[in-house]
Design a protein around this motif. Structure first.
Motif, PDB file in Angstrom:
ATOM      1  N   PHE A 398      -2.798  12.176  11.651  1.00 49.58           N
ATOM      2  CA  PHE A 398      -3.255  13.491  12.132  1.00 49.58           C
ATOM      3  C   PHE A 398      -2.075  14.438  12.327  1.00 49.58           C
ATOM      4  N   LYS A 399      -0.971  13.888  12.842  1.00 51.60           N
ATOM      5  CA  LYS A 399       0.210  14.708  13.106  1.00 51.60           C
ATOM      6  C   LYS A 399       0.799  15.307  11.821  1.00 51.60           C
ATOM      7  N   ILE A 400       0.666  14.589  10.697  1.00 50.60           N
ATOM      8  CA  ILE A 400       1.244  15.093   9.451  1.00 50.60           C
ATOM      9  C   ILE A 400       0.210  15.799   8.591  1.00 50.60           C
ATOM     10  N   GLY A 401      -1.018  15.987   9.118  1.00 49.09           N
ATOM     11  CA  GLY A 401      -2.016  16.777   8.417  1.00 49.09           C
ATOM     12  C   GLY A 401      -2.810  16.033   7.374  1.00 49.09           C
ATOM     13  N   TYR A 402      -2.948  14.712   7.516  1.00 49.95           N
ATOM     14  CA  TYR A 402      -3.735  13.926   6.565  1.00 49.95           C
ATOM     15  C   TYR A 402      -5.214  14.057   6.922  1.00 49.95           C
ATOM     16  N   GLU A 403      -6.019  14.539   5.986  1.00 49.69           N
ATOM     17  CA  GLU A 403      -7.436  14.743   6.259  1.00 49.69           C
ATOM     18  C   GLU A 403      -8.242  14.359   5.028  1.00 49.69           C
ATOM     19  N   GLY A 404      -9.373  13.654   5.267  1.00 51.99           N
ATOM     20  CA  GLY A 404     -10.198  13.224   4.144  1.00 51.99           C
ATOM     21  C   GLY A 404      -9.476  12.171   3.348  1.00 51.99           C
ATOM     22  N   ASN A 405      -9.156  12.517   2.092  1.00 48.62           N
ATOM     23  CA  ASN A 405      -8.510  11.509   1.254  1.00 48.62           C
ATOM     24  C   ASN A 405      -7.214  12.020   0.618  1.00 48.62           C
ATOM     25  N   VAL A 406      -6.571  12.967   1.280  1.00 53.60           N
ATOM     26  CA  VAL A 406      -5.355  13.501   0.678  1.00 53.60           C
ATOM     27  C   VAL A 406      -4.421  14.054   1.760  1.00 53.60           C
ATOM     28  N   LEU A 407      -3.138  13.940   1.497  1.00 49.67           N
ATOM     29  CA  LEU A 407      -2.137  14.637   2.297  1.00 49.67           C
ATOM     30  C   LEU A 407      -1.899  15.977   1.615  1.00 49.67           C
ATOM     31  N   ASN A 408      -2.311  17.043   2.264  1.00 50.56           N
ATOM     32  CA  ASN A 408      -2.198  18.388   1.701  1.00 50.56           C
ATOM     33  C   ASN A 408      -0.765  18.634   1.226  1.00 50.56           C
ATOM     34  N   THR A 409      -0.646  19.082  -0.031  1.00 52.27           N
ATOM     35  CA  THR A 409       0.699  19.276  -0.590  1.00 52.27           C
ATOM     36  C   THR A 409       1.527  20.262   0.219  1.00 52.27           C
ATOM     37  N   ALA A 410       0.834  21.163   0.911  1.00 54.61           N
ATOM     38  CA  ALA A 410       1.562  22.124   1.743  1.00 54.61           C
ATOM     39  C   ALA A 410       2.236  21.441   2.928  1.00 54.61           C
ATOM     40  N   ASN A 411       1.715  20.245   3.286  1.00 57.86           N
ATOM     41  CA  ASN A 411       2.278  19.511   4.423  1.00 57.86           C
ATOM     42  C   ASN A 411       3.374  18.532   4.010  1.00 57.86           C
ATOM     43  N   ILE A 412       3.594  18.376   2.697  1.00 58.14           N
ATOM     44  CA  ILE A 412       4.620  17.448   2.238  1.00 58.14           C
ATOM     45  C   ILE A 412       5.972  18.165   2.265  1.00 58.14           C
ATOM     46  N   THR A 413       6.545  18.212   3.436  1.00 57.40           N
ATOM     47  CA  THR A 413       7.851  18.832   3.632  1.00 57.40           C
ATOM     48  C   THR A 413       8.825  17.764   4.108  1.00 57.40           C
ATOM     49  N   ASP A 414      10.097  18.107   4.110  1.00 59.47           N
ATOM     50  CA  ASP A 414      11.097  17.157   4.607  1.00 59.47           C
ATOM     51  C   ASP A 414      10.807  16.779   6.050  1.00 59.47           C
ATOM     52  N   SER A 415      10.361  17.746   6.838  1.00 55.41           N
ATOM     53  CA  SER A 415      10.041  17.484   8.245  1.00 55.41           C
ATOM     54  C   SER A 415       8.867  16.518   8.379  1.00 55.41           C
ATOM     55  N   THR A 416       7.839  16.723   7.550  1.00 54.14           N
ATOM     56  CA  THR A 416       6.659  15.848   7.585  1.00 54.14           C
ATOM     57  C   THR A 416       7.024  14.426   7.191  1.00 54.14           C
ATOM     58  N   LEU A 417       7.794  14.294   6.113  1.00 57.30           N
ATOM     59  CA  LEU A 417       8.175  12.969   5.637  1.00 57.30           C
ATOM     60  C   LEU A 417       9.091  12.263   6.635  1.00 57.30           C
ATOM     61  N   THR A 418       9.962  13.038   7.276  1.00 59.00           N
ATOM     62  CA  THR A 418      10.835  12.463   8.309  1.00 59.00           C
ATOM     63  C   THR A 418      10.014  11.921   9.465  1.00 59.00           C
ATOM     64  N   GLU A 419       8.996  12.685   9.869  1.00 57.93           N
ATOM     65  CA  GLU A 419       8.125  12.235  10.958  1.00 57.93           C
ATOM     66  C   GLU A 419       7.346  10.985  10.556  1.00 57.93           C
ATOM     67  N   MET A 420       6.902  10.935   9.296  1.00 60.29           N
ATOM     68  CA  MET A 420       6.174   9.763   8.801  1.00 60.29           C
ATOM     69  C   MET A 420       7.054   8.514   8.892  1.00 60.29           C
ATOM     70  N   TYR A 421       8.304   8.639   8.461  1.00 61.91           N
ATOM     71  CA  TYR A 421       9.250   7.522   8.499  1.00 61.91           C
ATOM     72  C   TYR A 421       9.515   7.097   9.941  1.00 61.91           C
ATOM     73  N   THR A 422       9.685   8.075  10.829  1.00 62.17           N
ATOM     74  CA  THR A 422       9.980   7.773  12.234  1.00 62.17           C
ATOM     75  C   THR A 422       8.866   6.950  12.863  1.00 62.17           C
ATOM     76  N   TRP A 423       7.615   7.358  12.645  1.00 61.22           N
ATOM     77  CA  TRP A 423       6.477   6.587  13.167  1.00 61.22           C
ATOM     78  C   TRP A 423       6.513   5.157  12.636  1.00 61.22           C
ATOM     79  N   SER A 424       6.870   4.990  11.355  1.00 64.11           N
ATOM     80  CA  SER A 424       6.785   3.669  10.713  1.00 64.11           C
ATOM     81  C   SER A 424       7.742   2.644  11.319  1.00 64.11           C
ATOM     82  N   VAL A 425       8.866   3.099  11.863  1.00 57.98           N
ATOM     83  CA  VAL A 425       9.852   2.152  12.400  1.00 57.98           C
ATOM     84  C   VAL A 425       9.893   2.115  13.925  1.00 57.98           C
ATOM     85  N   LEU A 426       9.601   3.251  14.586  1.00 61.71           N
ATOM     86  CA  LEU A 426       9.703   3.282  16.041  1.00 61.71           C
ATOM     87  C   LEU A 426       8.530   2.591  16.731  1.00 61.71           C
ATOM     88  N   VAL A 427       7.328   2.726  16.191  1.00 61.55           N
ATOM     89  CA  VAL A 427       6.172   2.076  16.824  1.00 61.55           C
ATOM     90  C   VAL A 427       6.352   0.556  16.870  1.00 61.55           C
TER      91      VAL A 427
END
Length: 465
Positions: A398-427
């Motif tokens: 939800f934080k990176i804007g994933y809705e339905g069955n796609v990650l909106n291309t407008a949300n695929i930014t360096d900041s979004t991808l960095t946040e995705m990576y952070t969640w994957s290792v910190l949790v």
């Protein structure tokens, strides 16, 4: 009539293999829930991440009643010629296979609301049937042998079975993508449903091996129905520190596994742009199991199960913190560090059921709680771990804007991808470090306490059975 400890132990490798096949049976179906279901809901059914999170939370409310009812029925139902637990595998192996297929069956033409309702019904139904197999399976070790070392070996057999049980779903999630005319890889429903049907049959066959290859040596008659036995049992369990800590540890560890498996599908598709490698992190983390499965029981007996599990999980937590600090875009470096972290999780993975058995024995010896009640509560706590993971996964999406069955291309930014990576290792890192604190400083059953408990248990059974 007195029964010697020798007549209540002495399991051979064939029986250990059959017992391990029980975890293969449950693992292949539960692996689908861990690795495939989340992405199937978003990418195939088109459900929103908040709806999915709500589904998993609602299911856990039902499980609170379902698991305890199942434990009560198992405890009160009189044993037959096969014992108290094994018959459940014969009764529910086919229903579980059917419910697994129904959970992934896409009915054409339904609205998003219709798919959500269908997902709720089939997921909860799957959970109910799964409980009817998982609670007796978890309680079976107490009936197979009285010896704590042999139970530790059964824990290893179960954990090894879990590794093999996880593989089919990991293969499926890695190779279920097809490239569309727009060049984008998406989940293929025909591949998904074919794989699910094969996995359902494999589960059913594995339960047959479990049923035929194990023997219940300790079969206590059902105790007379006592008024308020359920509430008294729950109060006794909640007052038992060893049991409560073991259950919380199991919940947090399952949450870490579930989160990593579910979130990897998104991380590898968008951050690493390598969806075909989705299965590798889990495979590499399980590789140390292939080596340590031969030594885990002996090492646990030598140094104490609590001790090696605590420090191993601490090492795994540190490994994930290193990944956070590295923040690598190199997929192979990421996987190699996960392999090193997997060495740390190996002991708790292999011995978690042995710790559970120790805690259940502690509750039975000190409070007189019957095993089915204890294991049903333990089973519920593990399912609660699935809920914790689902909340983390869907909040992250939800934080990176994933809705339905796609990650909106407008949300695929360096900041979004960095946040995705952070969640994957910190949790996982935070969950691992929490487990270390609980095992090392709160859980009371160290090596010497387990030895003393084993003596008390053998003395009790020699007099009462």
């Amino acid at each position: 009539m007195e029964q010697s400890a020798n007549s209540m132990s002495g399991i051979r490798w064939k029986e250990k293999f059959s017992y391990g096949m029980g975890e293969v049976a449950s693992g292949v179906t539960f692996g689908l829930v861990q690795s495939v279901l989340q992405k199937y809901y978003t990418d195939v059914l088109g459900l929103g991440v908040i709806s999915i999170m709500l589904l998993f939370v609602l299911a856990r409310f039902w499980d609170a009643a379902n698991d305890t009812i199942c434990g009560h029925v198992i405890a009160r139902l009189h044993p037959d010629s096969t014992g108290r637990y094994r018959r459940w595998f014969k009764w529910f192996a086919v229903p579980l296979a059917a419910c697994t297929v129904l959970m992934f069956l896409k009915i054409p033409g339904l609205s998003r609301t219709g798919y959500f309702v269908y997902a709720c019904i089939t997921y909860i139904l799957f959970g109910m049937v799964y409980t009817c197999l998982n609670v007796p399976y978890g309680s079976l070790a107490q009936a197979v042998t009285i010896d704590s070392s042999e139970r530790a070996s059964l824990s290893v057999a179960r954990s090894v079975g879990g590794v093999f049980g996880a593989i089919p779903a990991l293969v499926l999630i890695s190779f279920c993508y097809e490239k569309g005319v727009d060049g984008i890889k998406r989940m293929s429903y025909p591949i998904i449903i074919t794989g699910v049907c094969i996995i359902a049959v494999l589960s059913m066959l594995s339960y047959i091996v479990l049923y035929k290859g194990t023997k219940e040596r300790i079969v206590e008659p059902s105790k007379k129905e006592r008024k308020g036995i359920f509430m008294k049992s729950m109060k006794a369990l909640l007052a038992d520190r060893a049991f409560v800590v073991a259950a919380i540890v199991a919940m947090l560890y399952l949450a870490s596994q579930q989160f990593s498996m579910s979130y990897s599908a998104y991380l590898f598709q968008y951050y690493f742009d390598a969806p075909g490698l989705t299965m590798l992190p889990t495979v590499f983390q399980y590789l140390p199991v292939a080596v340590m499965m031969f030594f885990a029981t002996k090492i646990g007996n030598r140094f104490g199960r609590r001790e090696i599990c605590a420090y191993g999980i601490l090492a795994a937590g540190v490994g994930n913190l290193i990944l956070f600090l590295m923040h690598t875009k190199n997929v192979w470096l990421y996987i190699v560090v996960l392999l090193i972290s997997g060495v740390g999780t190996t002991f708790i993975y292999l011995l978690t059921w042995s710790i559970a058995s120790d805690a259940i024995d502690h509750a039975a010896l000190n409070s007189g709680v019957e095993e089915p009640y204890a294991y049903s509560f333990f089973s519920f706590m593990r399912k609660l771990g699935h809920c914790v993971a689902a909340v983390f996964v869907n909040l992250a999406l939800f934080k990176i804007g994933y809705e339905g069955n796609v990650l909106n291309t407008a949300n695929i930014t360096d900041s979004t991808l960095t946040e995705m990576y952070t969640w994957s290792v910190l949790v996982p890192a935070l969950l691992y470090l929490s487990i270390f604190i609980l095992l090392r400083f709160v859980y009371p059953l160290g090596k010497q306490a387990v030895i003393e408990q084993q003596k008390a248990k053998e003395e009790k059974f020699s007099k009462s059975v």
